[in-house]
Design an enzyme around this catalytic site. Structure first.
Site, PDB file in Angstrom:
ATOM      1  N   ILE A 118      13.092  -8.288 -29.168  1.00 42.56           N
ATOM      2  CA  ILE A 118      13.854  -7.245 -29.271  1.00 42.56           C
ATOM      3  C   ILE A 118      13.300  -7.579 -30.822  1.00 42.56           C
ATOM      4  O   ILE A 118      12.884  -5.794 -31.200  1.00 42.56           O
ATOM      5  CB  ILE A 118      15.518  -7.842 -29.584  1.00 42.56           C
ATOM      6  CG1 ILE A 118      15.740  -8.383 -28.488  1.00 42.56           C
ATOM      7  CG2 ILE A 118      16.178  -7.180 -30.729  1.00 42.56           C
ATOM      8  CD1 ILE A 118      17.751  -8.595 -28.841  1.00 42.56           C
TER       9      ILE A 118
ATOM     10  N   HIS B 149      -8.663   4.279  -7.593  1.00 43.91           N
ATOM     11  CA  HIS B 149      -8.886   4.391  -8.973  1.00 43.91           C
ATOM     12  C   HIS B 149      -8.785   6.232  -9.034  1.00 43.91           C
ATOM     13  O   HIS B 149      -9.118   6.684  -8.198  1.00 43.91           O
ATOM     14  CB  HIS B 149     -10.327   4.453  -8.262  1.00 43.91           C
ATOM     15  CG  HIS B 149     -11.489   4.911  -9.826  1.00 43.91           C
ATOM     16  ND1 HIS B 149     -11.294   4.627 -10.876  1.00 43.91           N
ATOM     17  CD2 HIS B 149     -12.406   6.486  -9.784  1.00 43.91           C
ATOM     18  CE1 HIS B 149     -12.495   4.801 -11.364  1.00 43.91           C
ATOM     19  NE2 HIS B 149     -12.581   5.761 -10.846  1.00 43.91           N
TER      20      HIS B 149
HETATM   21  P1  NAI Z   1      13.067 -14.191 -29.530  1.00 41.97           P
HETATM   22  O1  NAI Z   1      14.012 -15.953 -28.908  1.00 41.97           O
HETATM   23  O2  NAI Z   1      12.746 -13.892 -28.325  1.00 41.97           O
HETATM   24  O3  NAI Z   1      13.086 -14.425 -30.526  1.00 41.97           O
HETATM   25  C1  NAI Z   1      13.925 -14.548 -31.976  1.00 41.97           C
HETATM   26  C2  NAI Z   1      12.371 -15.251 -33.242  1.00 41.97           C
HETATM   27  O4  NAI Z   1      13.335 -15.806 -34.272  1.00 41.97           O
HETATM   28  C3  NAI Z   1      11.625 -16.069 -32.778  1.00 41.97           C
HETATM   29  O5  NAI Z   1      10.083 -15.977 -32.633  1.00 41.97           O
HETATM   30  C4  NAI Z   1      12.470 -17.536 -33.691  1.00 41.97           C
HETATM   31  O6  NAI Z   1      10.764 -17.835 -34.249  1.00 41.97           O
HETATM   32  C5  NAI Z   1      12.376 -16.280 -34.806  1.00 41.97           C
HETATM   33  N1  NAI Z   1      13.172 -16.891 -36.356  1.00 41.97           N
HETATM   34  C6  NAI Z   1      14.350 -17.559 -35.565  1.00 41.97           C
HETATM   35  N2  NAI Z   1      14.697 -17.593 -36.742  1.00 41.97           N
HETATM   36  C7  NAI Z   1      14.516 -17.836 -38.143  1.00 41.97           C
HETATM   37  C8  NAI Z   1      13.930 -17.682 -39.004  1.00 41.97           C
HETATM   38  N3  NAI Z   1      15.106 -18.980 -40.028  1.00 41.97           N
HETATM   39  N4  NAI Z   1      13.105 -16.900 -40.022  1.00 41.97           N
HETATM   40  C9  NAI Z   1      12.741 -16.098 -39.066  1.00 41.97           C
HETATM   41  N5  NAI Z   1      11.888 -16.251 -38.451  1.00 41.97           N
HETATM   42  C10 NAI Z   1      13.354 -16.808 -37.293  1.00 41.97           C
HETATM   43  O7  NAI Z   1      14.794 -13.799 -29.370  1.00 41.97           O
HETATM   44  P2  NAI Z   1      15.130 -11.983 -29.601  1.00 41.97           P
HETATM   45  O8  NAI Z   1      13.953 -11.022 -29.396  1.00 41.97           O
HETATM   46  O9  NAI Z   1      16.013 -12.049 -29.999  1.00 41.97           O
HETATM   47  O10 NAI Z   1      15.729 -11.220 -27.840  1.00 41.97           O
HETATM   48  C11 NAI Z   1      16.891 -12.090 -27.469  1.00 41.97           C
HETATM   49  C12 NAI Z   1      16.528 -12.922 -26.254  1.00 41.97           C
HETATM   50  O11 NAI Z   1      16.696 -11.280 -25.338  1.00 41.97           O
HETATM   51  C13 NAI Z   1      15.197 -13.413 -26.098  1.00 41.97           C
HETATM   52  O12 NAI Z   1      14.922 -13.968 -24.681  1.00 41.97           O
HETATM   53  C14 NAI Z   1      14.682 -12.461 -25.074  1.00 41.97           C
HETATM   54  O13 NAI Z   1      13.210 -12.392 -23.908  1.00 41.97           O
HETATM   55  C15 NAI Z   1      15.738 -10.655 -24.151  1.00 41.97           C
HETATM   56  N6  NAI Z   1      15.179  -9.351 -25.126  1.00 41.97           N
HETATM   57  C16 NAI Z   1      14.291  -9.376 -23.758  1.00 41.97           C
HETATM   58  C17 NAI Z   1      13.428  -7.825 -23.488  1.00 41.97           C
HETATM   59  C18 NAI Z   1      12.594  -8.452 -22.240  1.00 41.97           C
HETATM   60  O14 NAI Z   1      12.304  -8.207 -21.638  1.00 41.97           O
HETATM   61  N7  NAI Z   1      11.648  -6.752 -22.672  1.00 41.97           N
HETATM   62  C19 NAI Z   1      14.155  -7.335 -24.869  1.00 41.97           C
HETATM   63  C20 NAI Z   1      14.394  -7.765 -25.338  1.00 41.97           C
HETATM   64  C21 NAI Z   1      15.666  -8.403 -25.429  1.00 41.97           C
END
Ligand code: NAI
Length: 458
Positions: free
Chosen positions: A180, A435
């Site tokens: 995200i 192609h």
């Molecule tokens: P995510 O788990 O992908 O990323 C969250 C990030 O925040 C991690 O890298 C983590 O290390 C970081 N983080 C956590 N606490 C922190 C802190 N205190 N300080 C700094 N960094 C910190 O979760 P995200 O991006 O919120 O997405 C949620 C879910 O939604 C995921 O499972 C994702 O796969 C899904 N999603 C999928 C999409 C797609 O398939 N294109 C699009 C959007 C979301």
């Protein structure tokens, strides 16, 4: 006597719940579908669909800005967020209308309101009670925050608030460099905002192969997106003009907005699951490979089940459960075979094992090949950089496909077949790719893995 008895009662009409409903109805089962919001859930209304519409508008903005690269005279005169939002909302509205019609035409009973499990395979909605011979829990997820970090919806926002913004912020701090965080950072940078990503882990999109993270970081650097890895968030203060964020180590960064994108939590609180004896862990519902909870006749699908929180995983689990209930004995879903796409500019797409995981499992029996999109005609036409990286077992199947570059998300279907059908490089190498397409890069990478590289590779 209840207000409705169904073969299948489903709690939640997001991707997992509605897919289950459609398939179950198709298989001749009676279905009750309980939903407190809108049919389609997070994915359709506040997730996949609207964010990808924003990302497409961002691509259009980039095309206008970069038009001269292609010899076209155009200028990017600005972003009209009302116009962007109307395009985005129109896409959602059309899909919502289609889905609503489809659900109605299948004879599915939609029960509007907040449901709660109150007995064996029993859900109460307001004063009404419904039962199912089978109950499917599909209550989805919500945007998490950190302890003490309140989402006020104004200065400190979630992705749902971000989708409703009526302006392009001058500057944004994105907390979390996961999927995200990187997608919104990409949108806002294309729209002209100054973006800073804070990520606690040593790299962006840390769940992806390390090479993909590195390539995204290179591209973001070029796009002047500031990102600080190994930089955990400490605290935030709102100021007259926005927010001041302090990170561990003491640095303070200021911006107009803070987007919190630190993951999504399971929406299971207060829904009566635990009271009914369903085994949970940190708010998630535990389910086996057949999506069964420990309670007879109760299934769970989608973001409430530990694993990848992706719409298409929930969707497939929903179909699986409908077929399981109908006695079709479907094949369990291979989690590693679920394709993953991050729709930033550039995109990241992957399926199967990353190199590090494959090495942990197979040691030196692993072989990898990286084909640079520099050698791919269509990628050159699009002026996008990136690669196709394959992780294979020596004399064995392809274990993982990892791609970076604009539009590579569209190539993941073929990669998924290669992975799921346990194809060897030699099986894929003779396939003819049209192609010029970016698909040729997949073909070329497999030629290289089979030791028959026609063009240069690294
Ligand atoms: P995510 O788990 O992908 O990323 C969250 C990030 O925040 C991690 O890298 C983590 O290390 C970081 N983080 C956590 N606490 C922190 C802190 N205190 N300080 C700094 N960094 C910190 O979760 P995200 O991006 O919120 O997405 C949620 C879910 O939604 C995921 O499972 C994702 O796969 C899904 N999603 C999928 C999409 C797609 O398939 N294109 C699009 C959007 C979301």
């Amino acid at each position: 006597m209840t207000d409705g008895d169904f073969d299948v009662l489903i709690l939640g009409a997001g991707s997992g719940g509605y897919a289950c409903a459609l398939r179950a109805a198709q298989l001749g089962l009676t279905v009750g579908l309980v939903e407190k919001g809108n049919l389609g859930g997070t994915c359709l209304h506040v997730g996949c669909i609207p964010t990808k519409a924003l990302l497409h508008a961002a691509e259009v903005a980039d095309s206008a800005r970069d038009a001269s690269k292609f010899g076209v005279s155009a200028t990017l005169d600005g972003i009209d967020m009302a116009g962007v939002n109307s395009y985005k909302d129109g896409v959602v509205a059309r899909l919502f209308k289609g889905l609503t019609g489809l659900i109605k035409s299948r004879g599915i009973t939609v029960i509007e309101g907040e449901g709660r499990v109150t007995g064996p395979r029993t859900v109460t909605v307001g004063a009404a009670t419904y039962t199912g011979k089978s109950l499917v829990l599909a209550s989805g997820s919500y945007s998490k925050s950190l302890p003490g970090l309140e989402l006020d919806g104004e200065r400190v926002i979630s992705s749902e608030h971000a989708l409703k913004l009526d302006r392009v912020p001058a500057s944004v701090i994105v907390l979390g460099g996961g999927v995200i965080g990187c997608e919104f950072a990409s949108v806002w940078a294309s729209f002209g905002a100054k973006v800073t990503i804070l990520e606690a882990l040593p790299r962006l999109v840390a769940a992806e192969d390390e090479a993909s993270s590195k390539a995204l970081e290179r591209a973001f650097r070029k796009r002047k997106i500031d990102f600080r890895t190994s930089t955990p968030f400490q605290s935030v203060k709102t100021t007259d003009s926005g927010v001041a964020v302090t990170v561990e180590g003491g640095d303070v960064i200021e911006a107009e907005l803070l987007l919190v994108a630190v993951g999504r939590g399971p929406s299971t609180d207060g829904l009566g699951y635990e009271e009914q004896g369903i085994v949970m862990e940190r708010g998630f519902v535990l389910a086996d490979e057949r999506c069964r909870t420990n309670v007879e006749g109760v299934f769970a699908v989608g973001d409430i089940v530990p694993g990848l929180q992706l719409a298409h995983r929930g969707f497939q689990q929903g179909i699986f459960v409908a077929e399981e209930i109908a006695g079709l004995d479907p094949k369990p879903i291979d989690e590693a075979g679920i394709p993953r796409v991050t729709y930033s500019h550039p995109e990241i797409a992957s399926v199967g094992l990353d190199e590090a995981t494959a090495r942990e499992q197979y040691g030196d029996d692993i072989t990898t090949i990286t084909y640079d999109l520099g050698g791919n005609g269509k990628s050159q036409i699009l002026q996008t950089a990136g690669f196709v990286k394959l992780v294979g077992l020596k004399d064995g199947p392809v274990l993982g496909v990892h791609m970076v570059g604009d539009r590579v998300g569209e190539l993941i279907g073929e990669a998924q077949l290669i992975y799921s059908w346990e194809a060897h490089a030699d099986d894929v190498a003779p396939l003819i790719h049209a192609h010029p397409t970016q698909n040729e890069a997949l073909g070329e990478a497999h030629l290289a893995l089979a030791g028959k590289a026609l063009h240069a590779h690294s």
